[in-house]
Design an enzyme around this catalytic site. Structure first.
Site, PDB file in Angstrom:
ATOM      1  N   ARG A  57       0.821  -1.222   0.000  1.00  0.00           N
ATOM      2  CA  ARG A  57       0.000   0.000   0.000  1.00  0.00           C
ATOM      3  C   ARG A  57       0.854   1.272   0.000  1.00  0.00           C
ATOM      4  NH1 ARG A  57      -3.683   2.497   4.392  1.00  0.00           N
ATOM      5  NH2 ARG A  57      -5.293   3.526   3.166  1.00  0.00           N
ATOM      6  N   HIS A  61       0.286   4.489  -2.461  1.00  0.00           N
ATOM      7  CA  HIS A  61       0.025   5.854  -1.995  1.00  0.00           C
ATOM      8  C   HIS A  61       1.158   6.804  -2.372  1.00  0.00           C
ATOM      9  CE1 HIS A  61      -3.495   5.344   1.023  1.00  0.00           C
ATOM     10  NE2 HIS A  61      -3.604   4.501   0.025  1.00  0.00           N
ATOM     11  N   ASN A  89      -3.780   8.656   4.778  1.00  0.00           N
ATOM     12  CA  ASN A  89      -2.522   8.111   5.304  1.00  0.00           C
ATOM     13  C   ASN A  89      -2.432   8.098   6.827  1.00  0.00           C
ATOM     14  OD1 ASN A  89      -1.747   7.919   2.635  1.00  0.00           O
ATOM     15  ND2 ASN A  89      -0.523   9.800   2.657  1.00  0.00           N
ATOM     16  N   HIS A 188      -6.351  -5.893  -2.169  1.00  0.00           N
ATOM     17  CA  HIS A 188      -7.168  -6.081  -0.965  1.00  0.00           C
ATOM     18  C   HIS A 188      -7.414  -7.551  -0.670  1.00  0.00           C
ATOM     19  CE1 HIS A 188      -8.908  -1.685  -1.199  1.00  0.00           C
ATOM     20  NE2 HIS A 188      -7.634  -1.720  -0.878  1.00  0.00           N
TER      21      HIS A 188
HETATM   22  C1  HEM Z   1      -9.517   1.209  -5.725  1.00  0.00           C
HETATM   23  C2  HEM Z   1      -9.453   2.152  -4.798  1.00  0.00           C
HETATM   24  C3  HEM Z   1      -8.966   1.880  -3.416  1.00  0.00           C
HETATM   25  C4  HEM Z   1      -9.574   2.287  -2.274  1.00  0.00           C
HETATM   26  C5  HEM Z   1     -10.864   3.077  -2.175  1.00  0.00           C
HETATM   27  C6  HEM Z   1      -8.787   1.789  -1.175  1.00  0.00           C
HETATM   28  C7  HEM Z   1      -9.076   2.026   0.154  1.00  0.00           C
HETATM   29  C8  HEM Z   1      -8.444   1.406   1.215  1.00  0.00           C
HETATM   30  C9  HEM Z   1      -8.803   1.588   2.595  1.00  0.00           C
HETATM   31  C10 HEM Z   1      -9.895   2.517   3.119  1.00  0.00           C
HETATM   32  C11 HEM Z   1      -8.010   0.775   3.329  1.00  0.00           C
HETATM   33  C12 HEM Z   1      -8.031   0.622   4.851  1.00  0.00           C
HETATM   34  C13 HEM Z   1      -7.181   1.709   5.491  1.00  0.00           C
HETATM   35  C14 HEM Z   1      -7.336   1.769   6.988  1.00  0.00           C
HETATM   36  O1  HEM Z   1      -8.363   1.387   7.536  1.00  0.00           O
HETATM   37  O2  HEM Z   1      -6.402   2.246   7.664  1.00  0.00           O
HETATM   38  C15 HEM Z   1      -7.136   0.087   2.419  1.00  0.00           C
HETATM   39  C16 HEM Z   1      -6.184  -0.835   2.774  1.00  0.00           C
HETATM   40  C17 HEM Z   1      -5.320  -1.419   1.887  1.00  0.00           C
HETATM   41  N1  HEM Z   1      -5.167  -1.101   0.560  1.00  0.00           N
HETATM   42 FE1  HEM Z   1      -6.456  -0.040  -0.562  1.00  0.00          FE
HETATM   43  N2  HEM Z   1      -7.721   1.102  -1.664  1.00  0.00           N
HETATM   44  C18 HEM Z   1      -7.775   1.135  -3.024  1.00  0.00           C
HETATM   45  C19 HEM Z   1      -6.848   0.608  -3.890  1.00  0.00           C
HETATM   46  C20 HEM Z   1      -5.696  -0.046  -3.493  1.00  0.00           C
HETATM   47  C21 HEM Z   1      -4.602  -0.383  -4.365  1.00  0.00           C
HETATM   48  C22 HEM Z   1      -4.516  -0.015  -5.840  1.00  0.00           C
HETATM   49  C23 HEM Z   1      -3.693  -1.046  -3.602  1.00  0.00           C
HETATM   50  C24 HEM Z   1      -2.342  -1.595  -3.993  1.00  0.00           C
HETATM   51  C25 HEM Z   1      -1.977  -1.902  -5.205  1.00  0.00           C
HETATM   52  C26 HEM Z   1      -4.228  -1.134  -2.273  1.00  0.00           C
HETATM   53  C27 HEM Z   1      -3.652  -1.796  -1.225  1.00  0.00           C
HETATM   54  C28 HEM Z   1      -4.174  -1.859   0.047  1.00  0.00           C
HETATM   55  C29 HEM Z   1      -3.681  -2.769   1.064  1.00  0.00           C
HETATM   56  C30 HEM Z   1      -2.640  -3.843   0.854  1.00  0.00           C
HETATM   57  C31 HEM Z   1      -4.378  -2.470   2.228  1.00  0.00           C
HETATM   58  C32 HEM Z   1      -4.164  -3.083   3.619  1.00  0.00           C
HETATM   59  C33 HEM Z   1      -3.018  -2.342   4.287  1.00  0.00           C
HETATM   60  C34 HEM Z   1      -2.624  -2.857   5.667  1.00  0.00           C
HETATM   61  O3  HEM Z   1      -3.184  -3.832   6.158  1.00  0.00           O
HETATM   62  O4  HEM Z   1      -1.727  -2.234   6.245  1.00  0.00           O
HETATM   63  N3  HEM Z   1      -5.430  -0.493  -2.243  1.00  0.00           N
HETATM   64  N4  HEM Z   1      -7.417   0.510   1.135  1.00  0.00           N
END
Ligand code: HEM
Ligand SMILES: [Ca+2]
Ligand SMILES: [Ca+2]
Length: 318
Positions: A57, A61, A89, A188
């Site tokens: 992630r 970002h 972030n 995800h």
């Molecule tokens: C399509 C639009 C996307 C939205 C709306 C989105 C939104 C989010 C949100 C809200 C979270 C949780 C953050 C939290 O609660 O602190 C999250 C986690 C995450 N996102 Fe996305 N995301 C998107 C696309 C992506 C992309 C493109 C990637 C990587 C290529 C990605 C990788 C991740 C990962 C791996 C997590 C978990 C991180 C952790 O456990 O530390 N996301 N995302």
């Protein structure tokens, strides 16, 4: 290398932004670089399996905001505001210490040679590999930024309540396609989210437009989030949260995506739903498309050319 032609400063083949230099850039000048990064990522994920998700992630970002230039790693100071306190972030991004440890070792072995932005791109790839996903060659040669943009981070990174139109627009804004968006959302398949990010899902067990989440699924989330603690987390992939696989798409088809934006890939648009169906059925197509889109994501410039530098410490400019 064929640079991606884009507008708005993305793509890296205009003005003096430079270009990526190929996957063997460090072969002669820092031959141990990739092995060092891989070993550190593997160790970090061994100690904390969620770290694979967090490192992946971080790269996303970073690249969305002014391209992959490690802007996301800069700390705030008394007279500098970075991206770490932007809404997407703050209290959310993790893994900075892992990047620090990698950078420290690389500075010892080959000082001021490997950029923080290249470390991020490589650590993202290695995180996917360690979690059981596909591998690919990382194009190297990114420079680190001298600046960051909190405002852009706030505006450009999609939020969890985005409609499908919103998601497509935000990806297109950085020249990523609808297909890139659906494939990259497969990230995800691992990691966690805070209750605040999926609060809208707690109400919506009956969705008129799409698969109905099981009552059991919604109730388990309601129970998890009933404790008023802003740091309560749920797995983005309820079935295989630590494995990089295509389970995320399978979940979406049964209405068990966690974020509203995840579930919108099935309910909001025919094109995105068809891609979700393809990836749910065929893991190898997902893996192929995911790595292609990761390479495209990693090419988002500017690579900052003469304006950039190779930081000695990823948290501050030299
Ligand atoms: C399509 C639009 C996307 C939205 C709306 C989105 C939104 C989010 C949100 C809200 C979270 C949780 C953050 C939290 O609660 O602190 C999250 C986690 C995450 N996102 Fe996305 N995301 C998107 C696309 C992506 C992309 C493109 C990637 C990587 C290529 C990605 C990788 C991740 C990962 C791996 C997590 C978990 C991180 C952790 O456990 O530390 N996301 N995302
Ligand atoms: Ca950036
Ligand atoms: Ca999974």
């Amino acid at each position: 290398i064929v640079p991606k032609t884009t507008g708005e400063g993305y793509g890296g083949d205009d003005d003096d932004c430079g270009d990526l230099l190929g996957s063997d850039l460090y072969k002669d000048i820092c031959p141990e670089a990739e092995a060092i990064i891989f070993a550190r990522v593997r160790l970090a994920v061994f100690q904390d399996t969620r770290m694979a998700a967090s490192l992946l992630r971080l790269h996303f970002h970073d690249c969305f905001v002014n391209g992959c230039d490690a802007s996301v790693l800069l700390d705030d100071t008394d007279n500098f505001v970075g991206e770490k306190t932007a809404a997407p972030n703050l209290n959310s991004l993790r893994g900075f210490e892992v990047i620090d440890a990698i950078k420290q070792e690389l500075e010892f072995v080959c000082p001021q040679t490997v950029s923080c932005a290249d470390i991020l791109a490589t650590a993202a790839r290695d995180s996917v590999v360690v979690a059981g996903g596909p591998s690919w060659d990382v194009q190297m040669g990114r420079k680190d930024s001298l600046t960051a943009s909190k405002a852009l981070a706030n505006n450009i990174i999609p939020g969890p309540n985005s409609t499908i139109g919103n998601l497509v627009a935000k990806f297109q804004n950085v020249n990523l396609s609808l297909k890139d968006m659906v494939a990259l959302s497969g990230a995800h398949t691992m990691g966690k989210a805070r209750c605040t990010t999926f609060a809208a899902r707690l109400q919506d067990s009956t969705n008129p437009n799409g698969p109905e989440a099981s009552l059991e699924f919604i109730q388990s989330l309601q129970q998890l989030c009933s404790v008023s603690d802003s740091s309560t987390l749920a797995n983005l992939d309820l079935a295989t949260p630590e494995m990089f696989d295509n389970q995320y798409y399978v979940n979406l088809l049964s209405g068990e995506g966690l974020l509203p934006s995840d579930q919108n890939l099935v309910t909001g648009d025919e094109q995105t739903r068809e891609l979700v169906e393809t990836y749910a059925q065929d893991m190898s197509t997902f893996f192929q498309d995911f790595k292609d889109s990761m390479i495209t994501l990693g090419r988002l410039g500017p690579f900052t050319g003469t304006k950039g530098e190779i930081r000695r410490n990823c948290r501050s400019v030299n």
